[in-house]
Design a protein around this motif. Structure first.
Motif, PDB file in Angstrom:
ATOM      1  N   GLU A  31       0.854  -1.529  -0.143  1.00 56.86           N
ATOM      2  CA  GLU A  31      -0.089  -0.169   0.374  1.00 56.86           C
ATOM      3  C   GLU A  31       0.478   1.361   0.023  1.00 56.86           C
ATOM      4  OE1 GLU A  31      -3.351  -0.015   2.495  1.00 56.86           O
ATOM      5  OE2 GLU A  31      -3.460  -1.859   2.658  1.00 56.86           O
ATOM      6  N   SER A  32       1.756   1.481   0.620  1.00 54.10           N
ATOM      7  CA  SER A  32       2.736   2.653   1.108  1.00 54.10           C
ATOM      8  C   SER A  32       3.456   2.274  -0.771  1.00 54.10           C
ATOM      9  CB  SER A  32       4.264   2.497   1.687  1.00 54.10           C
ATOM     10  OG  SER A  32       5.150   3.239   1.430  1.00 54.10           O
ATOM     11  N   GLU A  33       4.350   1.584  -0.995  1.00 54.82           N
ATOM     12  CA  GLU A  33       4.299   1.664  -2.793  1.00 54.82           C
ATOM     13  C   GLU A  33       3.637   2.734  -3.702  1.00 54.82           C
ATOM     14  OE1 GLU A  33       7.965   1.418  -5.125  1.00 54.82           O
ATOM     15  OE2 GLU A  33       7.634   0.864  -2.657  1.00 54.82           O
ATOM     16  N   LEU A  34       2.566   1.725  -3.305  1.00 55.78           N
ATOM     17  CA  LEU A  34       1.273   1.456  -4.685  1.00 55.78           C
ATOM     18  C   LEU A  34       0.850   3.600  -4.145  1.00 55.78           C
ATOM     19  CD1 LEU A  34       1.211  -0.288  -6.480  1.00 55.78           C
ATOM     20  CD2 LEU A  34      -0.767  -0.271  -5.512  1.00 55.78           C
ATOM     21  N   PHE A  35       0.094   3.791  -3.135  1.00 52.90           N
ATOM     22  CA  PHE A  35      -0.423   4.628  -2.499  1.00 52.90           C
ATOM     23  C   PHE A  35       0.144   5.998  -1.949  1.00 52.90           C
ATOM     24  CE2 PHE A  35      -2.912   0.905  -2.356  1.00 52.90           C
ATOM     25  CZ  PHE A  35      -3.677   1.503  -3.427  1.00 52.90           C
ATOM     26  N   GLY A  36       1.266   5.615  -1.260  1.00 53.76           N
ATOM     27  CA  GLY A  36       2.498   7.280  -0.666  1.00 53.76           C
ATOM     28  C   GLY A  36       2.218   6.847   0.499  1.00 53.76           C
TER      29      GLY A  36
END
Length: 457
Positions: A213-218
């Motif tokens: 989620e961090s990689e995709l959505f920041g």
């Protein structure tokens, strides 16, 4: 008129110029720096109309509109060749009405202004360099010219993909690993209306589950333990005004699927730890080698997300079903290696066409590189290929030499072998023409040739 108040002393000591005029345009205060810029003494300025001292003053406009003018580059005073940066700020009284204007002149030292200008130019150059690098890094790496193939299947796929490229809808690309799904995605982006925008590619299978989620959505600063202090923009935001390609989307965790669905519905992304959504505009391309239908039945892939990502579907068959493409692709690999003068022997070409290539184009690429590197002369033979492929090719030849069985299945097999060999011979070794003569699909005749170990005469 000289004043000795502490406020005046402080303002006189500032390196920047400060001037105040009232609503009637009369100058009521000027510090030494501003007076120096005008080439006058403070006593020659105070009590005069600002339009007499500065003929092109914008004080009337600023006080009329009540809106500051910041960072204006201008020249003050007659004969002053060095520009200064001026801020013009309206001043309001206790009743909220405009009472005057403060003019603030920054950088009365020309050398200081020159140093700032040099820094700004340097930063502009660095920003331009970063923009060029980012654009190159997020540009399509392949076009339709890179999609090599002579088979009817390949021509149909390219025609279909070109039609999809003109639109702005989601495309789901299906096919086995190594079949060229990513090449098609890049080609679609390169001919789409978003071709000048970024092409952001994400391999969903390569991202650790806890970082997905961090990689995709920041994320915002402090969103979780180990988060970057300054926060981070997600990959989806990087695809703004471009294309987002989600490779192996079947590997996406269920919680990320729900969040991606929300982004596709609202066209906005919310970073982890943030309450503020950010608008995003991108075209989605997705690919998978998984059986999505089976995943839907098991509940491991969201049905509502599936209908969002497959407005159009492009299904790429394995290389073994595109036998006519194998040799052209192999030759193109040699050309990209700078070895276009090399050629394959007839037996090597037939062996390549007959081999099943379970790893598809990726396996073919590695095999050709191996063969071209270990060749003994300018002709690539079967034995130049990797051992496991040579073994498979030899098995095909050995099966051709096995005696036929005399039971019913053996009789049927003998009949098929005879018909195929006769058709290939009558068509001068052209397998596609032989398939048409036998009224069977080209993929079918190649499958039977592999089954029986048949080589062209």
């Amino acid at each position: 008129m000289k004043t000795t108040s502490p406020e005046a002393l402080i303002l006189d000591s500032l390196p920047m110029g400060v001037l105040f005029c009232d609503r009637a345009m009369i100058i009521r205060f000027v510090n030494k720096s501003y007076a120096d810029l005008l080439g006058l003494e403070a006593g020659q300025i105070l009590g005069r109309d600002i339009r007499e001292v500065i003929p092109h003053s914008r004080a009337p406009q600023v006080m009329e509109r009540g809106v500051p003018e910041m960072g204006e580059l201008c020249r003050l005073g007659p004969g002053n060749k060095n520009p200064v940066i001026v801020n013009r700020i309206p001043v309001r009284g206790g009743d909220g009405q405009i009472a005057g204007m403060v003019s603030q002149a920054i950088f009365n030292n020309p050398e200081e202004l020159q140093r700032l200008s040099s820094k700004i130019e340097h930063l502009d150059r660095k920003i331009s360099q970063y923009e060029r690098r980012m654009k190159a890094g997020f540009a399509a790496q392949y076009t339709f010219r890179n999609l090599i193939g002579e088979s009817g299947v390949m021509h149909r796929l390219k025609r279909q993909a070109r039609n999809y490229a003109r639109l702005d809808e989601a495309v789901l690309i299906l096919g086995p690993t190594g079949a060229g799904k990513e090449l098609f995605a890049h080609a679609i982006h390169s001919e789409s209306p978003r071709a000048d925008g970024p092409m952001v590619c994400i391999n969903c299978a390569a991202i650790p589950r806890d970082l997905f989620e961090s990689e995709l959505f920041g994320h915002e600063r402090g969103a979780f333990s180990g988060a970057r202090h300054e926060g981070r923009m997600g990959q989806i935001e990087l695809a703004h005004h471009g294309t987002l390609f989600l490779d192996e989307i079947g590997e996406m965790p269920p919680e990320a699927q729900a969040k991606l669905l929300r982004v596709l519905e609202c066209r906005a992304v919310r970073r982890l730890g943030s309450v503020t959504p950010r608008a995003v505009d991108f075209r989605l391309l997705a690919a998978t080698n998984r059986n999505i239908t089976a995943m839907l039945e098991r509940g491991s892939f969201r049905e509502d997300l599936y209908y969002r990502i497959n407005t159009f579907t492009l299904e790429i068959p394995p290389l073994c079903e595109r036998a006519d493409d194998i040799v052209p692709i192999a030759r193109q690999i040699l050309e990209r290696m700078g070895l276009g003068a090399l050629r394959f022997s007839d037996s090597a070409e037939f062996a390549m066409r007959a081999f099943s290539w379970p790893g598809n184009v990726r396996q073919l690429h590695n095999a050709v590189v191996h063969a071209a590197t270990l060749r003994q002369n300018d002709v690539i033979e079967i034995d130049d290929f990797p051992p496991e492929i040579v073994s498979g090719m030899r098995d095909l030849q050995n099966r051709q030499k096995k005696p036929a069985r005399d039971d019913l299945q053996g009789v049927a097999a003998n009949a098929e072998i005879s018909a195929i060999l006769k058709a290939i011979s009558e068509c001068g070794g052209n397998v596609s023409a032989a398939a048409r003569k036998l009224r069977i699909a080209r993929a079918t005749i190649y499958e039977k040739m592999r089954k029986y170990g048949i080589c062209r005469p």
